[in-house]
Motif scaffolding. Structure first.
Motif, PDB file in Angstrom:
ATOM      1  N   TYR A  30       0.851  -1.343   0.004  1.00  0.00           N
ATOM      2  CA  TYR A  30      -0.003  -0.150   0.023  1.00  0.00           C
ATOM      3  C   TYR A  30       0.766   1.278  -0.063  1.00  0.00           C
ATOM      4  O   TYR A  30       0.357   2.419  -0.202  1.00  0.00           O
ATOM      5  CB  TYR A  30      -0.872  -0.088   1.322  1.00  0.00           C
ATOM      6  CG  TYR A  30      -1.640  -1.436   1.416  1.00  0.00           C
ATOM      7  CD1 TYR A  30      -2.592  -1.960   0.679  1.00  0.00           C
ATOM      8  CD2 TYR A  30      -1.372  -1.939   2.893  1.00  0.00           C
ATOM      9  CE1 TYR A  30      -3.013  -3.144   1.087  1.00  0.00           C
ATOM     10  CE2 TYR A  30      -1.876  -3.126   2.845  1.00  0.00           C
ATOM     11  CZ  TYR A  30      -2.512  -3.852   2.232  1.00  0.00           C
ATOM     12  OH  TYR A  30      -3.235  -4.852   2.515  1.00  0.00           O
ATOM     13  N   ASP A  49      -7.576  -3.879  -1.508  1.00  0.00           N
ATOM     14  CA  ASP A  49      -8.502  -3.135  -1.066  1.00  0.00           C
ATOM     15  C   ASP A  49      -8.602  -3.406   0.535  1.00  0.00           C
ATOM     16  O   ASP A  49      -9.176  -2.846   1.467  1.00  0.00           O
ATOM     17  CB  ASP A  49      -9.960  -3.153  -1.486  1.00  0.00           C
ATOM     18  CG  ASP A  49     -10.451  -4.678  -1.506  1.00  0.00           C
ATOM     19  OD1 ASP A  49      -9.711  -5.396  -1.224  1.00  0.00           O
ATOM     20  OD2 ASP A  49     -11.771  -4.684  -1.944  1.00  0.00           O
ATOM     21  N   THR A  61     -13.638  -4.143   4.062  1.00  0.00           N
ATOM     22  CA  THR A  61     -13.347  -3.658   2.904  1.00  0.00           C
ATOM     23  C   THR A  61     -14.313  -2.522   2.112  1.00  0.00           C
ATOM     24  O   THR A  61     -14.309  -2.017   1.127  1.00  0.00           O
ATOM     25  CB  THR A  61     -12.809  -4.541   1.776  1.00  0.00           C
ATOM     26  OG1 THR A  61     -13.900  -5.493   1.404  1.00  0.00           O
ATOM     27  CG2 THR A  61     -11.597  -5.360   2.374  1.00  0.00           C
ATOM     28  N   VAL A  64     -14.079   1.233   1.211  1.00  0.00           N
ATOM     29  CA  VAL A  64     -12.934   1.643   0.293  1.00  0.00           C
ATOM     30  C   VAL A  64     -13.149   2.361  -0.819  1.00  0.00           C
ATOM     31  O   VAL A  64     -14.203   1.788  -1.496  1.00  0.00           O
ATOM     32  CB  VAL A  64     -11.783   0.647   0.274  1.00  0.00           C
ATOM     33  CG1 VAL A  64     -10.908   0.919  -0.757  1.00  0.00           C
ATOM     34  CG2 VAL A  64     -11.439  -0.113   1.382  1.00  0.00           C
ATOM     35  N   MET A  69      -7.957   3.727  -3.561  1.00  0.00           N
ATOM     36  CA  MET A  69      -7.179   2.653  -4.404  1.00  0.00           C
ATOM     37  C   MET A  69      -6.229   3.633  -5.393  1.00  0.00           C
ATOM     38  O   MET A  69      -4.959   3.062  -5.609  1.00  0.00           O
ATOM     39  CB  MET A  69      -8.301   2.075  -5.208  1.00  0.00           C
ATOM     40  CG  MET A  69      -8.930   1.123  -4.437  1.00  0.00           C
ATOM     41  SD  MET A  69      -8.193   0.154  -3.140  1.00  0.00           S
ATOM     42  CE  MET A  69      -7.009  -0.683  -3.971  1.00  0.00           C
ATOM     43  N   ASP A  88      -6.851  -3.435  -6.962  1.00  0.00           N
ATOM     44  CA  ASP A  88      -8.202  -4.026  -6.652  1.00  0.00           C
ATOM     45  C   ASP A  88      -9.135  -2.900  -6.992  1.00  0.00           C
ATOM     46  O   ASP A  88      -8.865  -1.596  -6.902  1.00  0.00           O
ATOM     47  CB  ASP A  88      -8.341  -4.131  -5.163  1.00  0.00           C
ATOM     48  CG  ASP A  88      -8.137  -5.606  -4.853  1.00  0.00           C
ATOM     49  OD1 ASP A  88      -8.342  -6.699  -5.816  1.00  0.00           O
ATOM     50  OD2 ASP A  88      -7.954  -5.775  -3.512  1.00  0.00           O
ATOM     51  N   PRO A  90     -12.491  -1.372  -5.927  1.00  0.00           N
ATOM     52  CA  PRO A  90     -13.205  -1.466  -4.641  1.00  0.00           C
ATOM     53  C   PRO A  90     -14.868  -1.677  -4.777  1.00  0.00           C
ATOM     54  O   PRO A  90     -15.273  -1.886  -5.991  1.00  0.00           O
ATOM     55  CB  PRO A  90     -13.126  -0.097  -4.039  1.00  0.00           C
ATOM     56  CG  PRO A  90     -12.869   0.640  -5.437  1.00  0.00           C
ATOM     57  CD  PRO A  90     -12.128   0.012  -6.151  1.00  0.00           C
ATOM     58  N   GLN A 148     -15.644  -8.518  -0.098  1.00  0.00           N
ATOM     59  CA  GLN A 148     -16.619  -7.435  -0.388  1.00  0.00           C
ATOM     60  C   GLN A 148     -18.006  -8.067  -0.342  1.00  0.00           C
ATOM     61  O   GLN A 148     -19.039  -7.310  -0.394  1.00  0.00           O
ATOM     62  CB  GLN A 148     -16.566  -6.929  -1.792  1.00  0.00           C
ATOM     63  CG  GLN A 148     -15.250  -6.063  -1.858  1.00  0.00           C
ATOM     64  CD  GLN A 148     -14.995  -5.632  -3.413  1.00  0.00           C
ATOM     65  OE1 GLN A 148     -15.926  -5.675  -4.418  1.00  0.00           O
ATOM     66  NE2 GLN A 148     -13.622  -5.215  -3.864  1.00  0.00           N
TER      67      GLN A 148
END
Length: 277
Positions: A30, A49, A61, A64, A69, A88, A90, A148
């Motif tokens: 990250y 994420d 997540t 996010v 991102m 990713d 989101p 998610q």
């Protein structure tokens, strides 16, 4: 070929071509410093994420955003020269339909320099993946436990047990047929993960799956012991940096309160030191 020997980062087709060969190595990142540390050792780096939970303190997540991102994708890109970067997508950025997915995937790739995006979902996402791939967006799929979707999955449970195995195999086959260049298998029974790996032509990337997958991925803060709110069964801690860091902070606080830090070597005198002749 080792990561240190590569002249440039691999492309999605290069990752696809690693199917059945040397295991694919990947981690999440990250930040720029973390990306720099893993660059020479990973085939690809995922800007996950999971950043929402690991760095932003979110409970899942789901909170996010695209802006998050993109920000973290740019940071990771600054630290990579040898590893491919995947970002990713989101929650809420692609589920509405192929056109929405393309707009957001195109933004991620244009603003971060990512070579590919990753999105969650099985057979119901096949049309969206095919739409993206046809328009120049390489896609890494993600099936099994899809974080998610925890509210519909009933939490962070193992997926694909018993009668659900056939559906998960069908998900994997649909991802390959739609044009995904690889697929993440998360929290899937090892036997099923091995069957999926043998049954599809694209690489499988395991996280809580099987050593027989074509590659592996972990959240770097988990494996370094930096994120300690909980520890999934599939995580191996290769270091305890969180514990070491807390001990270092405690030592610093103690020295500040005792006025032993800063010491003379950490302070500046009233006159500049004389230069050597």
């Amino acid at each position: 070929m080792s990561a240190t020997a590569r002249k440039s980062a691999p492309l999605p087709d290069d990752i696809r071509d690693m199917k059945g060969g040397a295991p694919i190595v990947s981690l999440t990142a990250y930040t720029t410093p973390m990306a720099q540390m893993m660059d020479a050792h990973c085939d690809f780096v995922l800007v996950g994420d999971s950043v929402g939970m690991v760095l932003h303190g979110l409970p899942s997540t789901l909170g996010v955003t695209m802006d998050m991102m993109v920000m973290h994708g740019r940071a990771v890109a600054r630290g990579l020269t040898s590893a491919m970067m995947v970002v990713d997508m989101p929650f809420g950025s692609y589920e509405e339909g192929p056109e929405q997915a393309f707009r957001n995937a195109a933004r991620i790739m244009a603003e971060t320099g990512a070579a590919a995006v990753k999105l969650e979902g099985g057979q119901h996402m096949a049309d969206t993946i095919a739409f993206l791939v046809a328009r120049g967006v390489p896609v890494m799929a993600h099936i099994g436990l899809t974080p998610q979707s925890i509210n519909t999955l009933g939490g962070y449970k193992v997926q694909g047990r018993g009668n659900a195995a056939a559906a998960l195999m069908a998900d994997a086959q649909a991802m390959a047929e739609a044009g995904a260049f690889s697929v993440v298998l998360e929290k899937v029974p090892a036997t099923l993960a091995d069957e999926i790996t043998a049954g599809i032509p694209i690489p499988t990337i395991g996280i809580g799956a099987s050593a027989g997958c074509d590659g592996q991925i972990l959240v770097v803060d988990d494996m370094l012991g930096l994120f300690t709110a909980f520890k999934p069964k599939f995580v191996k801690r290769y270091a305890s940096l969180g514990t070491d860091g807390e001990a270092a902070i405690a030592a610093y606080a103690e020295e500040v309160r005792a006025r032993s830090f800063p010491a003379a070597e950490h302070m500046f005198g009233d006159t500049a030191p004389k230069s050597k002749p």
